[in-house]
Design an enzyme around this catalytic site. Structure first.
Site, PDB file in Angstrom:
ATOM      1  N   CYS A 134       0.833  -1.208   0.000  1.00 37.42           N
ATOM      2  CA  CYS A 134       0.000   0.000   0.000  1.00 37.42           C
ATOM      3  C   CYS A 134       0.867   1.256   0.000  1.00 37.42           C
ATOM      4  CB  CYS A 134      -0.917   0.010   1.218  1.00 37.42           C
ATOM      5  SG  CYS A 134      -1.992   1.458   1.308  1.00 37.42           S
ATOM      6  N   CYS A 159      -3.192   0.085   9.187  1.00 37.65           N
ATOM      7  CA  CYS A 159      -2.519  -1.215   9.174  1.00 37.65           C
ATOM      8  C   CYS A 159      -1.223  -1.108   9.963  1.00 37.65           C
ATOM      9  CB  CYS A 159      -2.220  -1.666   7.747  1.00 37.65           C
ATOM     10  SG  CYS A 159      -3.680  -1.997   6.743  1.00 37.65           S
ATOM     11  N   CYS A 205      -5.960   2.386  -0.970  1.00 37.63           N
ATOM     12  CA  CYS A 205      -6.068   1.416   0.127  1.00 37.63           C
ATOM     13  C   CYS A 205      -6.202  -0.015  -0.390  1.00 37.63           C
ATOM     14  CB  CYS A 205      -7.270   1.768   1.003  1.00 37.63           C
ATOM     15  SG  CYS A 205      -7.508   0.670   2.412  1.00 37.63           S
ATOM     16  N   GLN A 239     -19.723  -8.651  11.072  1.00 40.81           N
ATOM     17  CA  GLN A 239     -18.362  -9.156  10.914  1.00 40.81           C
ATOM     18  C   GLN A 239     -17.665  -8.385   9.789  1.00 40.81           C
ATOM     19  OE1 GLN A 239     -16.923 -11.135  13.001  1.00 40.81           O
ATOM     20  NE2 GLN A 239     -18.735 -11.817  14.137  1.00 40.81           N
ATOM     21  N   PHE A 244     -25.458 -13.116  23.145  1.00 42.98           N
ATOM     22  CA  PHE A 244     -24.904 -11.964  22.424  1.00 42.98           C
ATOM     23  C   PHE A 244     -25.105 -12.184  20.924  1.00 42.98           C
ATOM     24  CE2 PHE A 244     -22.467 -12.467  26.354  1.00 42.98           C
ATOM     25  CZ  PHE A 244     -22.572 -11.209  26.930  1.00 42.98           C
ATOM     26  N   CYS A 262     -13.126 -11.716  20.381  1.00 42.13           N
ATOM     27  CA  CYS A 262     -12.229 -10.751  19.740  1.00 42.13           C
ATOM     28  C   CYS A 262     -11.143 -10.301  20.709  1.00 42.13           C
ATOM     29  CB  CYS A 262     -13.014  -9.551  19.217  1.00 42.13           C
ATOM     30  SG  CYS A 262     -13.948  -8.666  20.487  1.00 42.13           S
TER      31      CYS A 262
END
Length: 412
Positions: A61, A70, A144, A244, A271, A365
């Site tokens: 990139c 990133c 990007c 997601q 959840f 996560c």
């Protein structure tokens, strides 16, 4: 100062040590590399790579050095996968836990279908992008390699919207999602909505053909239902709802959850969100979906009711942090799926441990809170059968996982 990088930290920076043993954080450096530069307050901000790692690659990139979106684009795919798995192994080891690991699944480039960009007014218009590396500046990202092409097409429109609605000194947050119906944009932290701004934003939404545009939670335009497909069901999530990050990541997590649940006939999905796991599981199982956000739960329920052929799905609006599902309320379920926020679900895990649930499909996560919660189940007789790392936040230090925990229940 010349130092050797020992390992990667949790944010993706290299970590070396000064002769006295104090750690030094080295951005964009890899384990084994010899680096040279000035160290200030424990950080080598501009390292020169004296001896590069064989895992060092050229970042694809053009914005990488400036953009903070990133952190690991200079590392090979194999190194990043190994590192993310090691992050989970280390978190588990801190709780005295070991487990078999399935191969890491990594989402491809240009697959992020949702992202929140920052926008700020300038004298000549507006700037939209990601925050810069270790700074509050905004870096434009027309090249990007992370975002889905559908999101990239909206960048000029986001700049126009920012110029219209950002305050003179503040930033707007532009939560953009790509779906089957097109683009869904939810803007927050902008100017108060008046008739003039409403009309201007409506004009942009029509010209750019946003499927939906909301401003501070108020719908400006809803040209088409912003459908997301969860299994056979079509769901219209509320503005800014959790989804997601990539379709590939969602598919990997769903596959792991289905494997973990196995032949279970009645499942509690805790959840549950807008039905990412509930609705695909309902293809063959009865599911009770529990979620604290009533709007997401309503979207889930509508998706189920409009999809013929699914098994029965029941819903319950409940704050599982304050009111976890209790052991006697889990009677009759063969398995539990649980996908809590980063803080984990300690109270709910204690309730599961005290229940007669035999199988838990856990999605997380945050490896640290997952390991803490897993230890609660292991103390109650569960075994951690396997862990699956899913890297859908490619090139970032973010780690997601799915896991199966099971135990043998004896007696009545």
């Amino acid at each position: 100062m010349r130092l050797t990088v020992e390992r990667l930290g949790h944010l993706g920076d290299g970590i070396a040590r000064e002769p006295d043993g104090d750690p030094v954080f080295v951005p964009m450096a890899l384990p084994g590399e010899v680096v040279e530069g000035e160290v200030t307050d424990g950080r080598m901000a501009a390292p020169k790579i004296v001896t590069p790692s064989p895992d060092r690659v050229t970042a694809p990139c053009p914005h990488y050095r400036a953009c903070g979106g990133c952190a690991l684009m200079h590392a090979s795919n194999s190194l990043v996968a190994r590192w993310k798995e090691d992050v989970v192994r280390t978190a588990l080891a801190a709780q005295g836990i070991a487990a078999p690991f399935r191969p890491v699944v990594t989402s491809p480039p240009r697959s992020r279908r949702r992202a929140t960009l920052a926008g700020r007014r300038t004298k000549s218009g507006a700037i939209v992008g990601f925050h810069g590396r270790a700074s509050g500046t905004i870096v434009e990202v027309p090249g990007c390699k992370l975002l889905h092409p559908g999101l990239m097409t909206a960048l000029p429109a986001l700049a126009e919207i920012t110029a219209l609605g950002a305050s003179r000194k503040g930033e707007v947050a532009l939560a953009l999602t790509h779906g089957e119906a097109g683009l869904d944009l939810a803007v927050s932290s902008g100017k108060p909505l008046d008739q003039s701004l409403f009309s201007a934003l409506s004009g942009v939404a029509g010209r750019v053909d946003f499927a939906r545009l909301t401003w501070g939670g108020q719908v400006i335009a809803a040209r088409r239902p912003v459908i997301q497909r969860f299994g056979a069901a079509h769901v219209v999530p509320p503005p800014g709802a959790f989804l997601q990050a990539t379709a590939e990541g969602e598919a990997a997590l769903l596959s792991a959850v289905c494997d973990a649940v196995g032949p279970a006939r009645r499942v509690a999905d805790l959840f549950a969100g807008a039905g990412t796991f509930t609705l695909p599981l309902a293809d063959r199982r009865e599911v009770h979906a529990v979620e604290g956000d009533a709007a997401m739960l309503a979207a889930l329920d509508a998706g189920w009711r409009q999809t013929p052929g699914l098994r029965r799905v029941t819903t319950e609006a409940r704050d599982l942090f304050r009111r976890p599902l209790l052991p006697d309320q889990m009677k009759g379920f063969d398995a539990v799926v649980i996908d809590p926020p980063r803080a984990g679900a300690e109270a709910q895990m204690r309730a599961i441990a005290a229940s007669r649930i035999a199988v838990v499909a856990a999605v997380s996560c945050n490896p640290v809170s997952f390991a803490r919660d897993a230890r609660i189940l292991l103390a109650a007789g569960f075994v951690l059968d396997w862990v699956q790392v899913v890297d859908q936040f490619r090139w970032s230090p973010h780690v997601e996982l799915a896991a199966r925990l099971s135990r043998v229940i004896t007696g009545s």
